[in-house]
Motif scaffolding. Structure first.
Motif, mmCIF file in Angstrom:
data_model
loop_
_atom_site.group_PDB
_atom_site.id
_atom_site.type_symbol
_atom_site.label_atom_id
_atom_site.label_comp_id
_atom_site.label_asym_id
_atom_site.label_seq_id
_atom_site.Cartn_x
_atom_site.Cartn_y
_atom_site.Cartn_z
ATOM 1 N N ALA A 1 7.204 -4.192 -3.300
ATOM 2 C CA ALA A 1 6.253 -4.935 -2.468
ATOM 3 C C ALA A 1 4.949 -5.213 -3.218
ATOM 4 C CB ALA A 1 5.973 -4.168 -1.182
ATOM 5 N N ARG A 2 4.511 -4.288 -4.052
ATOM 6 C CA ARG A 2 3.275 -4.503 -4.818
ATOM 7 C C ARG A 2 3.398 -5.717 -5.734
ATOM 8 N NH1 ARG A 2 -0.489 -0.137 -5.497
ATOM 9 N NH2 ARG A 2 0.136 1.562 -4.162
ATOM 10 N N GLU A 3 4.551 -5.827 -6.392
ATOM 11 C CA GLU A 3 4.786 -6.945 -7.302
ATOM 12 C C GLU A 3 4.783 -8.279 -6.540
ATOM 13 O OE1 GLU A 3 8.768 -8.383 -9.511
ATOM 14 O OE2 GLU A 3 8.121 -6.342 -10.005
ATOM 15 N N MET B 1 0.830 -1.205 0.000
ATOM 16 C CA MET B 1 0.000 0.000 0.000
ATOM 17 C C MET B 1 0.866 1.257 0.000
ATOM 18 S SD MET B 1 -3.047 -1.097 2.634
ATOM 19 C CE MET B 1 -3.524 0.581 2.951
ATOM 20 N N ARG B 2 2.009 1.192 0.668
ATOM 21 C CA ARG B 2 2.917 2.340 0.749
ATOM 22 C C ARG B 2 3.920 2.373 -0.397
ATOM 23 N NH1 ARG B 2 3.116 0.709 6.555
ATOM 24 N NH2 ARG B 2 1.670 2.097 7.593
ATOM 25 N N ASN B 3 3.796 1.412 -1.301
ATOM 26 C CA ASN B 3 4.678 1.317 -2.462
ATOM 27 C C ASN B 3 6.148 1.211 -2.041
ATOM 28 O OD1 ASN B 3 4.777 1.013 -5.218
ATOM 29 N ND2 ASN B 3 5.131 3.178 -5.600
ATOM 30 N N GLU B 4 6.407 0.391 -1.016
ATOM 31 C CA GLU B 4 7.758 0.224 -0.501
ATOM 32 C C GLU B 4 8.492 -0.893 -1.247
ATOM 33 O OE1 GLU B 4 7.491 -0.293 3.721
ATOM 34 O OE2 GLU B 4 6.779 1.743 4.035
ATOM 35 N N ILE B 5 9.759 -0.994 -0.973
ATOM 36 C CA ILE B 5 10.633 -1.997 -1.587
ATOM 37 C C ILE B 5 10.976 -3.056 -0.535
ATOM 38 C CG2 ILE B 5 12.910 -2.387 -2.610
ATOM 39 C CD1 ILE B 5 11.066 -0.848 -4.445
ATOM 40 N N LEU B 6 10.970 -4.320 -0.952
ATOM 41 C CA LEU B 6 11.391 -5.417 -0.082
ATOM 42 C C LEU B 6 12.826 -5.791 -0.433
ATOM 43 C CD1 LEU B 6 8.306 -7.764 -0.444
ATOM 44 C CD2 LEU B 6 8.753 -6.148 1.400
ATOM 45 N N VAL B 7 13.605 -6.147 0.564
ATOM 46 C CA VAL B 7 14.953 -6.635 0.344
ATOM 47 C C VAL B 7 14.918 -8.139 0.621
ATOM 48 C CG1 VAL B 7 17.360 -6.509 1.067
ATOM 49 C CG2 VAL B 7 15.952 -4.443 1.022
ATOM 50 N N GLN B 8 15.251 -8.920 -0.408
ATOM 51 C CA GLN B 8 15.197 -10.372 -0.306
ATOM 52 C C GLN B 8 16.459 -10.965 -0.899
ATOM 53 O OE1 GLN B 8 11.671 -11.086 -2.656
ATOM 54 N NE2 GLN B 8 10.426 -11.202 -0.821
ATOM 55 N N SER B 9 16.559 -12.280 -0.811
ATOM 56 C CA SER B 9 17.647 -12.953 -1.511
ATOM 57 C C SER B 9 17.049 -13.839 -2.591
ATOM 58 C CB SER B 9 18.505 -13.777 -0.551
ATOM 59 O OG SER B 9 17.745 -14.795 0.030
ATOM 60 N N ASP B 10 17.754 -13.944 -3.711
ATOM 61 C CA ASP B 10 17.270 -14.792 -4.790
ATOM 62 C C ASP B 10 17.712 -16.234 -4.545
ATOM 63 O OD1 ASP B 10 19.943 -14.903 -5.512
ATOM 64 O OD2 ASP B 10 19.704 -13.729 -7.336
ATOM 65 N N GLU B 11 17.457 -17.106 -5.512
ATOM 66 C CA GLU B 11 17.786 -18.525 -5.349
ATOM 67 C C GLU B 11 19.279 -18.795 -5.190
ATOM 68 O OE1 GLU B 11 17.366 -17.245 -9.487
ATOM 69 O OE2 GLU B 11 15.858 -17.393 -7.938
ATOM 70 N N ASN B 12 20.103 -17.833 -5.585
ATOM 71 C CA ASN B 12 21.557 -17.976 -5.445
ATOM 72 C C ASN B 12 22.102 -17.288 -4.198
ATOM 73 O OD1 ASN B 12 21.745 -19.394 -7.915
ATOM 74 N ND2 ASN B 12 21.657 -17.462 -9.025
ATOM 75 N N GLY B 13 21.220 -16.709 -3.398
ATOM 76 C CA GLY B 13 21.644 -16.023 -2.189
ATOM 77 C C GLY B 13 22.028 -14.570 -2.400
#
Length: 65
Positions: free
Chosen positions: A50-52, A31-43
């Motif tokens: 966040a919307r996506e 809702m706030r159009n923020e960004i998530l920090v994650q790791s992909d399959e390779n780390g």
């Protein structure tokens, strides 16, 4: 109720609560159009809107203000 049944019920309740908390957190970030920090399959660390991610996980559009 046996101790094993009670344990299983508690674990089930915890998993349900965690899933609901994750949904609510991700919905608010979307809702706030923020960004998530994650790791992909390779780390590797990646940033994802966040919307996506919310749309991908739950098949819903995030509400807007």
């Amino acid at each position: 109720m046996s101790a094993v049944e009670q344990y299983r019920n508690n674990i089930s309740d915890i998993k349900e609560g965690m899933a609901l908390a994750e949904y609510n957190m991700l919905r608010e970030k979307a809702m706030r159009n923020e960004i998530l920090v994650q790791s992909d399959e390779n780390g590797k660390i990646v940033e994802v809107p966040a919307r996506e991610w919310f749309r991908k996980l739950y098949g819903e559009e995030a509400p807007t203000f």
